[in-house]
Structure formats: C-alpha cells, structure tokens
Design a protein around this motif. Sequence first.
Motif, PDB file in Angstrom:
ATOM      1  N   ILE A  21       4.368  -5.776  -4.549  1.00  0.00           N
ATOM      2  CA  ILE A  21       4.895  -4.793  -3.277  1.00  0.00           C
ATOM      3  C   ILE A  21       4.714  -3.484  -3.637  1.00  0.00           C
ATOM      4  N   TYR A  25       2.240  -1.078  -1.391  1.00  0.00           N
ATOM      5  CA  TYR A  25       2.753   0.167  -0.795  1.00  0.00           C
ATOM      6  C   TYR A  25       2.035   1.285  -1.026  1.00  0.00           C
ATOM      7  N   LEU A  51       7.300   3.134   5.584  1.00  0.00           N
ATOM      8  CA  LEU A  51       6.780   3.269   4.249  1.00  0.00           C
ATOM      9  C   LEU A  51       7.665   3.405   3.265  1.00  0.00           C
ATOM     10  N   THR A  54       9.357   0.107   2.686  1.00  0.00           N
ATOM     11  CA  THR A  54       8.329  -0.679   1.816  1.00  0.00           C
ATOM     12  C   THR A  54       8.696  -0.595   0.287  1.00  0.00           C
ATOM     13  N   SER A  57      11.829  -2.002  -1.225  1.00  0.00           N
ATOM     14  CA  SER A  57      11.645  -3.385  -1.072  1.00  0.00           C
ATOM     15  C   SER A  57      11.145  -3.916  -2.554  1.00  0.00           C
TER      16      SER A  57
END
Length: 416
Positions: A21, A25, A51, A54, A57
């Motif tokens: 992730i 990103y 963003l 993200t 996350s």
Amino acid sequence: MKAKYAVGCLVVLCISTGWLIGYIYQLLILAYETNGILTDSEYSWFIRLLLNLTGYSAVLVPAFLMYKYLQMSNYFEKISNSSHVYRVLYSCFAEPSERLPETVKPKTEESEKRDTLEMLFCFSGLMGAYLVWGLLQEKIMTQSYVMEDGSVSRFSDSQFLVFINRLSALLVSLAWLLWTRQPLLTAPLYKFSYCSLTNVISAWCQYEALKYVSFPTQVLSKSCKVIPVMVMGKLISRNKYAPHEYVTALLISTGMLMFMFASHDQPVSPGTSVSGVCLLLLYMSCDSFTSSWQSALFRSYRARPLQVMCVVSACSCALTAPALLASHTPLPQHPMFVADCLLLSASSALGQVLIYRTIARFGAIVFTIVMTLRQAVSILISCAVYGHAVSLVGGAGVALVFAAVLYRVHCRRRSA
C-alpha cells in the motif's frame, strides 16, 4: 503451536500488505505532483485528502487484518504465555476482562472550589497556548517567507504541521509518564486508533481550510462544534441534554452563519467558498467525534489525560509518518520558518496537555464551550494583526455566538 505459526505468517502478510500500500501511495503521490491540472484545481484538497487516507491505510489495513484474525480465532483464549509477541498483541487488541466501575464522588463545597480553580487554570492555559498557536498557524499557512537571495517561499504541506504537532505531544507526554513511572496503556491500543484517525483528519482540515477561508472564519466555525459534539455524545455515550442546550446550540450556529456569509475580507471564487465550507464541516465532524470518543475512554477505562494524549499522539504519528515520507513537497529553508514551527509545536503540545485534562475533568461539552470563549480573543487579535475586516452583520453574528455561550454557562450554573 499452530496458532503461533499462524500469527507469524499473518505478521509477515501484514507487513507485506503495508509495504504494498505504501508503494502504491508513493506512485499516486508522484502522479499527482506531476499533473498540473490536478494540483492547480480549486478542489485539489479533495484529491490530497484521498491520498492521505491511502497513506493512512498502509498502517490501518494491516492492523485491521490482524485484529479480525485474533478476534475470529479467539487467540487470547487459546494461547497464554509471556512471549514478546503475545504481550504486544495483547496490549494492542485484547479487551480487559473487567472494566473499572465508574465512580461518582459527591460534590462538596471544597471540591466545587477546586473544580472552579482548575477550570480557570485550564481556561487561562488554553487561552495563552492557542492564541500563540493560532497566530503562528495563520502565519505559516498564509504568509510568504523571503529568502536571502530575494526569492519568496510559500509553505503548503498541512501534513507536515500535523506530524510535528503530534510528535511534540508524544514526546512531552511520554517523558512525563516515564518520569512518573505510570503505565502507558489502560485500554487496548486499537481503541485509541479511532479518535487518532479523526484527530489527524480534523487537524489537516483546519490547516488546509486556511487556503480557502480567512482565519476569523475558520476560528468562529469551531463554535458550531457544539452541535456535532452533542450528536456524537448521544451516539457514543447516550448522553441527554437539557432544552437550553439545544437552543444555545442553534443560536451559536445561526451566529456563525451570519458571520460567514457577511464576511468579505478576501475575494474568493464560488469553488473556493465551497472548498472552505466542506473542509470546515469535515473538521467539525471529525473533531467532535475525537473529543466525544476520548471522553468515553476516560469514563470507561479510567484513563488519565497524559496516557490518552501519549497513545493517541503515537497512533497519529504512525498514521502520518508514511504519508509524510512519501511526500516530495519542499519546506522553506528559512530560519524564521524553523523557529515558527518549533514554537507552533511547543504551544500545541502545551495546549494538548490542557485539552486532555479539561475533557477528562469536565467533559467534551464544557471543553467545547471553553474553546469557544477562547476563540473570541483569537478573532480580535487576528483582525488586529492581519487586518481582517468584519462587517456589521458579521459582528452581530460574533456577538450572538458568544451571548449564546454565556447564556449556556449561566443555565449550567443554575442547574448545578
């Protein structure tokens, strides 16, 4: 033994998921920063918010996967040992078997005097810390820094300010807890992650809003927080409110709207106005959840203010660090910018200490009212320092807001 291997494999999977992730990103950040159409759009803040989520996350998704596995497999009921992995997982995800009962001490004249003195102390401390913080916030986000070669540098990375403020709060609270040898955790770590996420988002929104609305508008919008705080209080803690509380909340919101729609101290486009309102609404919603959730933690787990401050700040740093590391936004290389950031983080840390103390002792609603009164002075100082104009209708709106707050305090004192 099988459970140990399963947890080990899941740890590897979670780390890999977080890395993947984070890599995605970074690619998204690079694509955004090289696309002039997106960065120059009036609604670029929404893309930056997506963003940021993200980036968050990269921490939240692996933690959620681990939490769901431990919950579904009844890991803590099957395994009982003192290994480091077990203790870390227990601190993060295990719910205490017994909660401390809530105790209500009877009010005495002496305790009421102590409460009054403590309220005055918290109010004066919050007043001083956040007056400095507010002026520096507006300066950093709206003013330009002139370099030695004559070039002008403008700061625009709200995420950086969120990170340094949370880092300073973490260092202050952690140092005090270690010095006094108090436990760091009184509740599972994941319980703090909810208000940590909303705290980070709300902080980012209030910094970002200064690009679209004036500082007095941003400050006065916080007065409307009384309504979402009451809503969150009913949803989270099942609180009940007296009729005068609903009336004053409505008056505060009316005064706020009068001020926002009557203020024309800077020319803005319709898109900019919409962006500013959206950011302020998101800020108020997230910040109201944060204070209400923290208030519930204080009651349910008997946590102390600095314990909550330390853990929430640690979670906030963990959320914002990956997003900050992937950002390519340059910081102004100016000594005054460094000094402003250091003073901003110091005043924020002091303010955070007093915020958690006020919420723990007096609740989210009282805290919101204290901060609303503080905002009156912030608006006057900002108008004097930065030359913001306030129209007659806008001034009437400000007066209505603070008259409603004073009436609320009066009614609360009569019913006490």
